[in-house]
Design a protein around this motif. Structure first.
Motif, PDB file in Angstrom:
ATOM      1  N   ILE A 197       3.310   1.121   4.277  1.00 17.93           N
ATOM      2  CA  ILE A 197       2.269   2.119   4.079  1.00 17.93           C
ATOM      3  C   ILE A 197       2.924   3.283   3.347  1.00 17.93           C
ATOM      4  CG2 ILE A 197       0.661   3.717   5.180  1.00 17.93           C
ATOM      5  CD1 ILE A 197       0.698   1.780   7.613  1.00 17.93           C
ATOM      6  N   ILE A 198       2.310   3.687   2.244  1.00 22.55           N
ATOM      7  CA  ILE A 198       2.826   4.827   1.489  1.00 22.55           C
ATOM      8  C   ILE A 198       1.749   5.900   1.485  1.00 22.55           C
ATOM      9  CG2 ILE A 198       3.685   5.661  -0.718  1.00 22.55           C
ATOM     10  CD1 ILE A 198       4.785   2.899  -1.237  1.00 22.55           C
ATOM     11  N   ILE A 199       2.113   7.050   2.010  1.00 26.51           N
ATOM     12  CA  ILE A 199       1.185   8.167   2.128  1.00 26.51           C
ATOM     13  C   ILE A 199       1.784   9.354   1.388  1.00 26.51           C
ATOM     14  CG2 ILE A 199       0.129   9.803   3.733  1.00 26.51           C
ATOM     15  CD1 ILE A 199       0.330   7.513   5.857  1.00 26.51           C
ATOM     16  N   PHE A 225       5.509   9.739   2.197  1.00 26.97           N
ATOM     17  CA  PHE A 225       5.908   9.004   3.398  1.00 26.97           C
ATOM     18  C   PHE A 225       5.888   7.517   3.082  1.00 26.97           C
ATOM     19  CE2 PHE A 225       4.135  12.960   4.881  1.00 26.97           C
ATOM     20  CZ  PHE A 225       4.948  13.322   5.932  1.00 26.97           C
ATOM     21  N   ILE A 226       7.052   6.893   3.082  1.00 30.19           N
ATOM     22  CA  ILE A 226       7.136   5.450   2.909  1.00 30.19           C
ATOM     23  C   ILE A 226       7.489   4.880   4.276  1.00 30.19           C
ATOM     24  CG2 ILE A 226       8.281   3.536   1.761  1.00 30.19           C
ATOM     25  CD1 ILE A 226       8.829   5.418  -0.570  1.00 30.19           C
ATOM     26  N   LEU A 227       6.540   4.163   4.837  1.00 22.12           N
ATOM     27  CA  LEU A 227       6.662   3.671   6.203  1.00 22.12           C
ATOM     28  C   LEU A 227       6.670   2.150   6.194  1.00 22.12           C
ATOM     29  CD1 LEU A 227       3.956   6.103   7.555  1.00 22.12           C
ATOM     30  CD2 LEU A 227       6.425   6.427   7.701  1.00 22.12           C
ATOM     31  N   ARG A 228       7.575   1.575   6.954  1.00 28.47           N
ATOM     32  CA  ARG A 228       7.661   0.120   7.071  1.00 28.47           C
ATOM     33  C   ARG A 228       7.190  -0.295   8.453  1.00 28.47           C
ATOM     34  NH1 ARG A 228      12.878  -3.784   7.030  1.00 28.47           N
ATOM     35  NH2 ARG A 228      11.713  -5.724   7.007  1.00 28.47           N
ATOM     36  N   LYS A 229       6.224  -1.162   8.477  1.00 32.46           N
ATOM     37  CA  LYS A 229       5.644  -1.662   9.721  1.00 32.46           C
ATOM     38  C   LYS A 229       6.429  -2.896  10.156  1.00 32.46           C
ATOM     39  CE  LYS A 229       1.387  -3.912  11.163  1.00 32.46           C
ATOM     40  NZ  LYS A 229      -0.001  -4.228  10.760  1.00 32.46           N
TER      41      LYS A 229
END
Length: 157
Positions: free
Chosen positions: A94-96, A139-143
């Motif tokens: 997810i990139i916010i 925000f680069i988030l890895r699930k």
């Protein structure tokens, strides 16, 4: 996209969940990735309209979910709902991006909201990528699945 590739992020299919024009979608498609766009309010050619629950999208169906410049216009409650659903439709990233010029809130405020949502469920953990080559408001988030056997929609509601 080059910076994402440099830090090891790989993906094939992408959804932009706050499309406000076709520029980003076209850019991603021109580089050979599958990409669709949707929006809560903007009617744009080749993009669909969705609701705050992203009801028209299946669980874990996109390698990358992009949401630029939306959360700063939502209430905290709507951010919670939307972010839960970004988690639901993403299978990896997810990139916010937060437009800091459009909000009085700090980036830490948004990060705390995101962390609270993740902490309230027991299926996924999130890792944030931080690098000097990427802006702080991205925000680069890895699930990551904590327990693959317990993945279902009920666990992240």
């Amino acid at each position: 996209l080059n910076e994402l590739y440099k830090i090891g992020i790989r993906f094939e299919n992408v959804i932009d969940v706050n499309s406000y024009d076709n520029n980003l979608l076209n850019y991603i498609k021109e580089r050979g990735y599958k990409c669709i766009g949707t929006s809560l309010i903007n009617e744009i050619k080749d993009c669909s309209i969705t609701d705050i629950n992203l009801s028209n999208y299946e669980d874990n169906c996109y390698d990358m979910v992009i949401c630029f410049n939306l959360f700063e216009y939502l209430t905290d409650n709507n951010i919670n709902v939307y972010y839960k659903n970004l988690l639901r439709i993403s299978n990896s990233y997810i990139i916010i991006k937060i437009n800091t010029n459009e909000t009085d809130e700090t980036l830490d405020h948004y990060m705390n909201l995101f962390n609270n949502i993740v902490n309230k469920q027991e299926v996924f953990s999130m890792q944030r990528f931080v690098t000097k080559n990427l802006p702080r408001n991205l925000f680069i988030l890895r699930k990551e699945n904590i327990n693959k056997e317990n993945i279902n929609k009920e666990n992240i509601k």
